[in-house]
Design a protein around this motif. Sequence first.
Motif, PDB file in Angstrom:
ATOM      1  N   THR A  64       0.820  -1.212   0.000  1.00  0.00           N
ATOM      2  CA  THR A  64       0.000   0.000   0.000  1.00  0.00           C
ATOM      3  C   THR A  64       0.854   1.262   0.000  1.00  0.00           C
ATOM      4  O   THR A  64       0.337   2.350  -0.104  1.00  0.00           O
ATOM      5  N   ASP A  65       2.148   1.101   0.172  1.00  0.00           N
ATOM      6  CA  ASP A  65       3.018   2.275   0.253  1.00  0.00           C
ATOM      7  C   ASP A  65       4.260   2.034  -0.609  1.00  0.00           C
ATOM      8  O   ASP A  65       5.002   1.088  -0.379  1.00  0.00           O
TER       9      ASP A  65
ATOM     10  N   SER B  22       6.491   4.593  -1.241  1.00  0.00           N
ATOM     11  CA  SER B  22       7.369   5.762  -1.040  1.00  0.00           C
ATOM     12  C   SER B  22       8.843   5.378  -1.049  1.00  0.00           C
ATOM     13  O   SER B  22       9.673   6.109  -1.582  1.00  0.00           O
TER      14      SER B  22
ATOM     15  N   LEU C 161      -1.346   3.321  -7.216  1.00  0.00           N
ATOM     16  CA  LEU C 161      -0.746   3.769  -5.954  1.00  0.00           C
ATOM     17  C   LEU C 161       0.697   4.207  -6.166  1.00  0.00           C
ATOM     18  O   LEU C 161       1.181   5.123  -5.496  1.00  0.00           O
TER      19      LEU C 161
ATOM     20  N   ARG D 236       0.397   7.604  -7.379  1.00  0.00           N
ATOM     21  CA  ARG D 236       0.023   8.467  -6.261  1.00  0.00           C
ATOM     22  C   ARG D 236       1.260   8.846  -5.437  1.00  0.00           C
ATOM     23  O   ARG D 236       1.492  10.014  -5.128  1.00  0.00           O
TER      24      ARG D 236
ATOM     25  N   LYS E  29       3.250  12.255  -4.397  1.00  0.00           N
ATOM     26  CA  LYS E  29       3.478  12.656  -3.014  1.00  0.00           C
ATOM     27  C   LYS E  29       4.936  13.078  -2.810  1.00  0.00           C
ATOM     28  O   LYS E  29       5.232  13.997  -2.056  1.00  0.00           O
TER      29      LYS E  29
ATOM     30  N   THR F 294      -8.521   6.494 -10.370  1.00  0.00           N
ATOM     31  CA  THR F 294      -9.015   6.738  -9.015  1.00  0.00           C
ATOM     32  C   THR F 294      -7.876   6.680  -7.999  1.00  0.00           C
ATOM     33  O   THR F 294      -7.730   7.566  -7.160  1.00  0.00           O
ATOM     34  N   ASP F 295      -7.068   5.627  -8.093  1.00  0.00           N
ATOM     35  CA  ASP F 295      -5.985   5.460  -7.124  1.00  0.00           C
ATOM     36  C   ASP F 295      -4.926   6.555  -7.267  1.00  0.00           C
ATOM     37  O   ASP F 295      -4.435   7.087  -6.277  1.00  0.00           O
TER      38      ASP F 295
ATOM     39  N   ASN G  33      -5.317   9.515  -8.224  1.00  0.00           N
ATOM     40  CA  ASN G  33      -5.836  10.810  -7.796  1.00  0.00           C
ATOM     41  C   ASN G  33      -6.262  10.821  -6.331  1.00  0.00           C
ATOM     42  O   ASN G  33      -6.804  11.808  -5.855  1.00  0.00           O
ATOM     43  N   SER G  34      -6.029   9.721  -5.608  1.00  0.00           N
ATOM     44  CA  SER G  34      -6.497   9.671  -4.218  1.00  0.00           C
ATOM     45  C   SER G  34      -5.541  10.385  -3.266  1.00  0.00           C
ATOM     46  O   SER G  34      -5.872  10.631  -2.125  1.00  0.00           O
ATOM     47  N   GLY G  35      -4.351  10.714  -3.737  1.00  0.00           N
ATOM     48  CA  GLY G  35      -3.376  11.391  -2.883  1.00  0.00           C
ATOM     49  C   GLY G  35      -3.613  12.881  -2.810  1.00  0.00           C
ATOM     50  O   GLY G  35      -4.695  13.373  -3.158  1.00  0.00           O
ATOM     51  N   SER G  36      -2.577  13.602  -2.378  1.00  0.00           N
ATOM     52  CA  SER G  36      -2.761  15.036  -2.181  1.00  0.00           C
ATOM     53  C   SER G  36      -2.976  15.768  -3.506  1.00  0.00           C
ATOM     54  O   SER G  36      -3.652  16.785  -3.541  1.00  0.00           O
TER      55      SER G  36
ATOM     56  N   THR H  15      -4.972  15.731  -6.648  1.00  0.00           N
ATOM     57  CA  THR H  15      -6.162  15.029  -7.120  1.00  0.00           C
ATOM     58  C   THR H  15      -6.228  14.932  -8.635  1.00  0.00           C
ATOM     59  O   THR H  15      -7.229  14.520  -9.194  1.00  0.00           O
TER      60      THR H  15
ATOM     61  N   THR I 244     -11.213   6.191  -2.252  1.00  0.00           N
ATOM     62  CA  THR I 244     -10.567   7.486  -2.049  1.00  0.00           C
ATOM     63  C   THR I 244     -11.262   8.222  -0.914  1.00  0.00           C
ATOM     64  O   THR I 244     -12.472   8.393  -0.944  1.00  0.00           O
TER      65      THR I 244
ATOM     66  N   ALA J 142      -6.430  13.229   1.751  1.00  0.00           N
ATOM     67  CA  ALA J 142      -5.017  13.473   1.460  1.00  0.00           C
ATOM     68  C   ALA J 142      -4.783  14.918   1.068  1.00  0.00           C
ATOM     69  O   ALA J 142      -3.668  15.420   1.134  1.00  0.00           O
TER      70      ALA J 142
END
Lengths: 450, 255, 393
Positions: free
Chosen positions: A246-247, A249, A275, A278, A282, A302-303, A305-308, A310, C219, C223
Amino acid sequence: MHRTAAFLSLASIAALGAVSACGTSTSGGSSSSGGGGLSGCHGTITVATDLPLTGGDSTDGPFPQLGAQLAVTQANSNHVLGGCTLNYVSKDDSSVAKNGHDPAQGAANITSLAADQSVVGVVGPFNSSVAEAEIPVASQNHLALISPSNTNPCLTTNQAVPASTCGITTSSLYPGPHTYFRVIGTDLTQGEILAYIAAKQLNMTKAYVFDDQEAYGAGLATIFKQHFASDGGTVVGSASLPGSTTDFSTQIANAQSSGAQVIFFGGTSGNGCGLVRRDEGKAGLTLPFLGGDGCQDQKFITDSNSGSNTSEAEGAEATSAPDATKLSSAQAFYSAYSTAYSSKSAPYNDGKNEPYTPFGYDAMNILIQAIKSVLLSNGGQPPSSTMTFRDDVVQALHSTNYSGAVGQTSFDSNGDTTNPFFTLYKVSSGNWTGVNAYQVDSSGNVSVKS
Amino acid sequence: MTPVEAHTEGNGAAPAAAGAPMLELRSIDVNYGRVRALRGVSLTVNEGEIVALIGSNGAGKTTTLRTISGLNRPSRGEVRLRGVPIHQLGAERIARMGVAHAPEGRRLFPRMTVRENLEMGAYARTDRAGVRESFERVFTLFPRLKERTSQLAGSLSGGEQQMVAIGRAYMSNPQILLLDEPSLGLAPILVDTIFEVIREINARGGTILLIEQNALLALKTASRGYVLETGNIALSGPAQDLLTSPDVQRAYLGM
Amino acid sequence: MTQESVGVGPTQPLGEAPAPSPRRERKAALLVAPEGLIARHRGSGVMARTAVPAFRTTYGFISHNFPAIIMIGILASVLGVLAQGGPTLMGNQMRNALVLGAIYALIAIGYTMVYGIIELINFAHGDVFTLSGFYAFLIADHFGINKLAASSGFGLLVALVVIFAVSMLLAGITGVLIERVAYRRLRDAPRLAPLITAIGVSFLIEGFMLAFFGPDNVTTHQASWINGNAFTLGAVAVRWTDLFVLGMALVLMFALGAFVTRTRLGKAMRSTAQDRQAALICGININRTIATTFFIGSALAAAGAIIYSINYGSLKWNLGFHVGIIAFTAAVLGGIGNIVGAGIGGFLIGMIYVFGGSLAGGAWSESLIFAILVLILTFRPVGLFGVDVASRS
């Protein structure tokens, strides 16, 4: 009691009908044998689909399934098999445990279909990992399997790409012609095209490559790496992560540190494609993002654009099945689909919402054509032995030459389509938009297909 | 010592009957699975008394105390505190009604400080001033604890742990104090200290039910005593009489 | 926060008579309780003495120096990353590790608190984490909190206060309900029964979330609440989100530390964890105390979930299983039952995950975590900061 009586009377009516049908078909059979038609054919022949319909794949599998179902419906109403009717069975290879396609579920489905003596061919599966589990079972049972979407090369050529992802051994197959076919190009083609786009179209020399540890994703990533290198690029780093990740980074920081100019993801959006994009955003990275057909769906957008940010998905690119919506040959199919499924809820009411829809349709039509040619060469009747029937269908599939919604399809001796091509899509204003179609010729040169 | 009002917050419990003994057990049976630990045990502790319960290992002494404080449930019989039946209540309720138990093995909270252990003894109390007073009393009774207030209970010596155990029970300002083998494993000098404190608590009006292996010491401290043998009360009477009873002398005093 | 822990291991029965259940309990404890594992490793130590003395010495050395070995390992990987990509990469990964670690720490505390007080590995805890993330998502989306958060700095503050307060309350209630319905009746049952029930509760919550929120990433729109970089150290950008995640986690952990050491209820929790029967005879309401523990553990998981949501922006029905099992490892690393240990364990696991993943490739991140779990259970079952067993009376 009452219900039993009603059932019995219904059954006797049906029996009467069958007797009368028998009577007519005998006379019809003698007349049709001269004309070569199938009006004298009688009986029910079962065709099936095995596709992931629920869980994480619920936005993928149902489209080719509905496409294939439409082909059966049309064949029956047009009496393509004359007096014979097609019975259609739909299997779902998703499991709750995997929240989507599950190789074990797929193999179990094929086992149960093979046990049904009326089944002569199956359209499916959707995912290469499922195909790996299904091909030996189908082969042992002489059952034709036509995939609308499997792109892993080792499924047909048993060429390991990479070796560890090729789980099929020749000894697990029955010693006859391949029973597995596909109407789509392989990752050899797709990876080659993607590398060409990265190196020659985007002019990037350093790539960081992700994969999702599955047969499809790892295979695509490997082929991409090979061709990117031969196109003059350097793979500066790679990460192979399970679908539950899920991460990303950590890996994005590595990519950044290694000076990557393009991020490549081999895998599906269910396994983190979006992700990665995403987490790229980030980290403040604005590198081009490239993926295969597994990334080219709404879930990716969708995924991403789910972060900061969009609108992080914007500009990401992925090759996928040829954008048949622009093909003149596919127009009739799309309108038939819309008519047939107008009562379905969105997005299932429009076949254009998934690229593999017409491939499911064509795959089923190819199967039906093969059945038809077997019936014709067998005096207008189904062969009495199931195994003979199935063998004949496989034989007929090998000499397919079918002009369908996605163009002219024939198979080479491995079961691969001789007409592989992919379309490059780009996210623009929140939607995947087709850019160009790319094809690979027999000598391995990539070109834009006009 | 005067019972605090808060202790008789009887929730539907009958009001304390005037003149009833502080604690009364009536024909108590306790079973552990198929093993019968107590059979028809009856005993009485009057207000202001020290009562000793003596007996050999496995006679059921600890089970008797556990049954009083609600950690075991009798299969038959009654336990009454000032005439109020308590054997149906949970251990926490019984503790709140004024039964304080310094259990076998001390059972301190090893990773809490001495002060915190004592605070836990006064957990059910809401009278802050009273709690502060109880702290002072405990520190008067056990001056050594005052020096060790912020030490973890688990790091104390056996004697100090026993002091904390008695102190913790005393912190609840109880109606009755149940002491389980306070001398076990202690050096003789510490045993003397502990028993001096027990007498001191009693002298201030505290009611005590005491279990001891050291029957001589117990009977010398107590006003009355009971002898428990394999789950039955074999003998009972004034402590002096028991001390001189040939049976007790032979079996428990080693004479 | 003081070096304090909420109990380890099964409490001994007070009784003198042969009670059958404690024995059974102890046997079951071999499966889960650190004591059981210690007993086992002591046993193997004895075997080793007669057979391979060299092994025993090595074992003893590793066991004794386990915290140092872990720390040296982490330090080495940090230096390895420094060599791999210079101070920028190391800085970036350190930031990633702290953010990840803060989330793991908040979840690990819930595991450790519940284990401390009822010796149950609450497998449903990870799913309570996800579920409370969804609570926050629903509240933020349906009561205009998202708009409020985007309106101004003050609006954001109000939004955060509301979302944390309400979600933590709801999550706490969920935790209490789970304890009341699923675990309370099994409190004195053999250890395996509540353990399997916990797995059942986990499946139930996951199934509910799958049915309600669908199979894909959802979502949460959170965030975008906190944006921008706070400052840059060299080429390492530290985002406001990073500071928020870290700050919030630390504030909550210190608040919890103050709660368990200073308040009456907190002390009741610790005493119940250390000796339940002794707590009973002190007049402590055990049911209420255990319920409080579940409330706080679940509320912290909710805080973790909101922080997760603000950092990542998406939730998935089965997220808790994955995150939960890593957080559980953090709890074991810190010494299960030890609250401070769980907090530190969370950050250490974050470091191991990120730096190990950066060096060895992400494919090994999880293998590394579980290899460490195996190593802890083999060499130091009480964890890095486990309580000294000898000090227990």
